[in-house]
Write an enzyme that holds these catalytic residues in place. Structure first.
Site, PDB file in Angstrom:
ATOM      1  N   ASP A  45      -1.261  -7.953  -0.335  1.00 10.85           N
ATOM      2  CA  ASP A  45      -1.314  -9.324  -0.857  1.00 10.85           C
ATOM      3  C   ASP A  45      -0.851  -9.434  -2.298  1.00 10.85           C
ATOM      4  O   ASP A  45      -0.776  -8.451  -3.042  1.00 10.85           O
ATOM      5  CB  ASP A  45      -2.753  -9.835  -0.808  1.00 10.85           C
ATOM      6  CG  ASP A  45      -3.621  -9.183  -1.898  1.00 10.85           C
ATOM      7  OD1 ASP A  45      -3.649  -7.941  -1.982  1.00 10.85           O
ATOM      8  OD2 ASP A  45      -4.243  -9.922  -2.692  1.00 10.85           O
TER       9      ASP A  45
ATOM     10  N   GLU B 169      -5.661   3.602   4.039  1.00 10.86           N
ATOM     11  CA  GLU B 169      -5.290   2.663   2.968  1.00 10.86           C
ATOM     12  C   GLU B 169      -3.929   2.047   3.239  1.00 10.86           C
ATOM     13  O   GLU B 169      -3.103   2.638   3.940  1.00 10.86           O
ATOM     14  CB  GLU B 169      -5.211   3.427   1.639  1.00 10.86           C
ATOM     15  CG  GLU B 169      -6.328   3.123   0.663  1.00 10.86           C
ATOM     16  CD  GLU B 169      -6.301   1.721   0.079  1.00 10.86           C
ATOM     17  OE1 GLU B 169      -5.860   0.761   0.733  1.00 10.86           O
ATOM     18  OE2 GLU B 169      -6.744   1.582  -1.081  1.00 10.86           O
ATOM     19  N   ASP B 170      -3.697   0.887   2.661  1.00 12.59           N
ATOM     20  CA  ASP B 170      -2.376   0.278   2.758  1.00 12.59           C
ATOM     21  C   ASP B 170      -1.417   0.936   1.770  1.00 12.59           C
ATOM     22  O   ASP B 170      -0.322   1.336   2.119  1.00 12.59           O
ATOM     23  CB  ASP B 170      -2.447  -1.243   2.516  1.00 12.59           C
ATOM     24  CG  ASP B 170      -3.245  -1.623   1.265  1.00 12.59           C
ATOM     25  OD1 ASP B 170      -3.776  -0.725   0.570  1.00 12.59           O
ATOM     26  OD2 ASP B 170      -3.347  -2.827   0.979  1.00 12.59           O
TER      27      ASP B 170
ATOM     28  N   LYS C 270      -8.921  -5.541   2.098  1.00 15.97           N
ATOM     29  CA  LYS C 270      -8.533  -6.067   3.382  1.00 15.97           C
ATOM     30  C   LYS C 270      -7.154  -5.573   3.786  1.00 15.97           C
ATOM     31  O   LYS C 270      -6.703  -5.787   4.895  1.00 15.97           O
ATOM     32  CB  LYS C 270      -8.496  -7.597   3.302  1.00 15.97           C
ATOM     33  CG  LYS C 270      -9.825  -8.230   2.980  1.00 15.97           C
ATOM     34  CD  LYS C 270      -9.624  -9.708   2.571  1.00 15.97           C
ATOM     35  CE  LYS C 270     -10.368  -9.945   1.294  1.00 15.97           C
ATOM     36  NZ  LYS C 270     -10.072 -11.234   0.663  1.00 15.97           N
ATOM     37  N   GLY C 271      -6.498  -4.907   2.825  1.00 19.82           N
ATOM     38  CA  GLY C 271      -5.097  -4.536   3.001  1.00 19.82           C
ATOM     39  C   GLY C 271      -4.798  -3.637   4.182  1.00 19.82           C
ATOM     40  O   GLY C 271      -3.693  -3.651   4.715  1.00 19.82           O
TER      41      GLY C 271
ATOM     42  N   ASP D 159      -1.450   3.227  -5.592  1.00 25.17           N
ATOM     43  CA  ASP D 159      -0.681   2.921  -6.792  1.00 25.17           C
ATOM     44  C   ASP D 159      -1.097   3.915  -7.887  1.00 25.17           C
ATOM     45  O   ASP D 159      -0.593   5.031  -7.942  1.00 25.17           O
ATOM     46  CB  ASP D 159      -0.972   1.459  -7.149  1.00 25.17           C
ATOM     47  CG  ASP D 159      -0.134   0.935  -8.306  1.00 25.17           C
ATOM     48  OD1 ASP D 159       1.015   1.355  -8.439  1.00 25.17           O
ATOM     49  OD2 ASP D 159      -0.648   0.101  -9.066  1.00 25.17           O
TER      50      ASP D 159
ATOM     51  N   PHE E 273       6.321  -4.377  -6.774  1.00 21.22           N
ATOM     52  CA  PHE E 273       5.137  -4.973  -6.176  1.00 21.22           C
ATOM     53  C   PHE E 273       5.501  -5.474  -4.788  1.00 21.22           C
ATOM     54  O   PHE E 273       6.352  -6.334  -4.634  1.00 21.22           O
ATOM     55  CB  PHE E 273       4.566  -6.103  -7.039  1.00 21.22           C
ATOM     56  CG  PHE E 273       3.161  -6.427  -6.643  1.00 21.22           C
ATOM     57  CD1 PHE E 273       2.104  -5.644  -7.087  1.00 21.22           C
ATOM     58  CD2 PHE E 273       2.893  -7.475  -5.773  1.00 21.22           C
ATOM     59  CE1 PHE E 273       0.805  -5.891  -6.677  1.00 21.22           C
ATOM     60  CE2 PHE E 273       1.589  -7.736  -5.365  1.00 21.22           C
ATOM     61  CZ  PHE E 273       0.540  -6.948  -5.824  1.00 21.22           C
ATOM     62  N   VAL E 274       4.841  -4.906  -3.781  1.00 22.88           N
ATOM     63  CA  VAL E 274       5.178  -5.234  -2.396  1.00 22.88           C
ATOM     64  C   VAL E 274       4.056  -6.028  -1.727  1.00 22.88           C
ATOM     65  O   VAL E 274       2.889  -5.920  -2.119  1.00 22.88           O
ATOM     66  CB  VAL E 274       5.477  -3.961  -1.571  1.00 22.88           C
ATOM     67  CG1 VAL E 274       6.719  -3.266  -2.087  1.00 22.88           C
ATOM     68  CG2 VAL E 274       4.292  -3.010  -1.570  1.00 22.88           C
TER      69      VAL E 274
ATOM     70  N   LYS F 292       3.124   4.901  -4.320  1.00 24.16           N
ATOM     71  CA  LYS F 292       4.059   4.776  -5.451  1.00 24.16           C
ATOM     72  C   LYS F 292       3.801   5.959  -6.374  1.00 24.16           C
ATOM     73  O   LYS F 292       3.024   5.847  -7.321  1.00 24.16           O
ATOM     74  CB  LYS F 292       3.772   3.484  -6.236  1.00 24.16           C
ATOM     75  CG  LYS F 292       4.049   2.191  -5.506  1.00 24.16           C
ATOM     76  CD  LYS F 292       3.758   1.028  -6.460  1.00 24.16           C
ATOM     77  CE  LYS F 292       3.581  -0.281  -5.750  1.00 24.16           C
ATOM     78  NZ  LYS F 292       3.054  -1.331  -6.641  1.00 24.16           N
TER      79      LYS F 292
ATOM     80  N   ARG G 216      -0.526 -11.555   3.180  1.00 28.58           N
ATOM     81  CA  ARG G 216      -1.024 -10.457   4.020  1.00 28.58           C
ATOM     82  C   ARG G 216      -0.527 -10.589   5.456  1.00 28.58           C
ATOM     83  O   ARG G 216      -0.408  -9.608   6.180  1.00 28.58           O
ATOM     84  CB  ARG G 216      -2.557 -10.450   4.045  1.00 28.58           C
ATOM     85  CG  ARG G 216      -3.222 -10.110   2.719  1.00 28.58           C
ATOM     86  CD  ARG G 216      -4.693  -9.834   2.954  1.00 28.58           C
ATOM     87  NE  ARG G 216      -5.499  -9.874   1.746  1.00 28.58           N
ATOM     88  CZ  ARG G 216      -5.680  -8.837   0.928  1.00 28.58           C
ATOM     89  NH1 ARG G 216      -5.095  -7.688   1.177  1.00 28.58           N
ATOM     90  NH2 ARG G 216      -6.444  -8.968  -0.134  1.00 28.58           N
TER      91      ARG G 216
HETATM   92  P1  IMP Z   1      -4.777   1.938  -7.124  1.00 27.07           P
HETATM   93  O1  IMP Z   1      -6.243   2.029  -7.372  1.00 27.07           O
HETATM   94  O2  IMP Z   1      -4.035   1.640  -8.390  1.00 27.07           O
HETATM   95  O3  IMP Z   1      -4.215   3.134  -6.412  1.00 27.07           O
HETATM   96  O4  IMP Z   1      -4.529   0.661  -6.242  1.00 27.07           O
HETATM   97  C1  IMP Z   1      -4.706   0.674  -4.888  1.00 27.07           C
HETATM   98  C2  IMP Z   1      -4.862  -0.739  -4.360  1.00 27.07           C
HETATM   99  O5  IMP Z   1      -4.162  -1.706  -5.148  1.00 27.07           O
HETATM  100  C3  IMP Z   1      -4.256  -0.844  -2.990  1.00 27.07           C
HETATM  101  O6  IMP Z   1      -5.216  -0.561  -2.013  1.00 27.07           O
HETATM  102  C4  IMP Z   1      -3.800  -2.280  -2.940  1.00 27.07           C
HETATM  103  O7  IMP Z   1      -4.850  -3.091  -2.473  1.00 27.07           O
HETATM  104  C5  IMP Z   1      -3.489  -2.641  -4.360  1.00 27.07           C
HETATM  105  N1  IMP Z   1      -2.043  -2.520  -4.639  1.00 27.07           N
HETATM  106  C6  IMP Z   1      -1.411  -1.590  -5.366  1.00 27.07           C
HETATM  107  N2  IMP Z   1      -0.094  -1.789  -5.414  1.00 27.07           N
HETATM  108  C7  IMP Z   1       0.136  -2.896  -4.686  1.00 27.07           C
HETATM  109  C8  IMP Z   1       1.338  -3.607  -4.316  1.00 27.07           C
HETATM  110  O8  IMP Z   1       2.486  -3.284  -4.675  1.00 27.07           O
HETATM  111  N3  IMP Z   1       1.147  -4.708  -3.542  1.00 27.07           N
HETATM  112  C9  IMP Z   1      -0.068  -5.105  -3.105  1.00 27.07           C
HETATM  113  N4  IMP Z   1      -1.200  -4.464  -3.401  1.00 27.07           N
HETATM  114  C10 IMP Z   1      -1.095  -3.362  -4.180  1.00 27.07           C
HETATM  115 MG    MG Z   2      -6.205  -1.875  -0.809  1.00 26.68          MG
END
Ligand code: IMP
Ligand code: MG
Length: 180
Positions: free
Chosen positions: A160, A100-101, A45-46, A104, A153-154, A132, A166
């Site tokens: 969220d 995407e929001d 939902k981000g 990570d 962590f943001v 990141k 959110r």
């Molecule tokens: P990844 O698969 O590790 O790249 O994670 C991506 C998803 O994790 C993002 O779409 C977010 O929903 C969530 N996410 C990663 N880091 C953060 C953060 O710092 N705050 C909030 N959500 C995060």
């Molecule tokens: Mg996301």
């Protein structure tokens, strides 16, 4: 978590004005690159606030769709990606842009790009408001990036912590007291 959301934010990284400028900057690039239009896929939902703002700055033909995937519990990735909601439109032969929001580890998007590519898209690109880089474990090419941030962590502007925050209009670092 306190009643006042702002009390849980250690530092505001980007306020509403910063974000609006960045969204316009990204939209300018997308408008220049997609003269024939695109399918914008928001990852729930981000991406909701970002997607809502971004698409209104895009002036080429646009179809929007959404996917919901999960790999997260609390503040860390479980490493396993599951599709909770799939697209409702066909993307075969289309120019597709994933919205995407935040990226990570990259696990979510590397999985998603494989899934969407296998559906015979004409092209597939990624757009994220935040990334990141220091946390990346998967090799993925991100075509449009708003901000590169440190390993904090943001929350806010769609992002969220356990489904909260959110609705904050800005992006801030969540105070460790909330999850420690
Ligand atoms: P990844 O698969 O590790 O790249 O994670 C991506 C998803 O994790 C993002 O779409 C977010 O929903 C969530 N996410 C990663 N880091 C953060 C953060 O710092 N705050 C909030 N959500 C995060
Ligand atoms: Mg996301």
């Amino acid at each position: 978590m306190t009643n006042k959301l702002a009390d849980d934010i250690k530092e505001i990284l980007y306020d509403e004005k910063d974000i609006a400028n960045k969204v316009q900057e990204l939209a300018d690039k997308i408008n220049a690159d997609y003269k024939d239009g695109l399918v914008a896929i928001g990852i729930l939902k981000g991406s909701i606030p970002f997607m809502a703002d971004l698409i209104r700055k895009i002036d080429v033909p646009l179809v929007m769709d959404f996917m919901d995937v999960t790999s997260y519990e609390g503040t860390t990735s479980s490493g396993e990606v599951r599709i909770l909601k799939d697209l409702s439109t066909r993307i075969e032969g289309k120019d597709v842009l994933i919205i995407e929001d935040i990226i990570d580890t990259g696990i979510t998007l590397s999985y998603l790009t494989e899934v969407l590519k296998s559906r015979g898209v004409k092209s597939l690109k990624l757009c994220t408001l935040l990334t990141k880089p220091s946390r990346r474990s998967e090799k993925i090419k991100v075509d449009y990036v708003g901000y590169e941030i440190e390993d904090n962590f943001v929350v806010g502007y769609g992002m969220d912590y356990n489904e909260n925050y959110r609705n904050l209009p800005y992006i801030g670092i969540l105070d460790e007291k909330v999850y420690k």
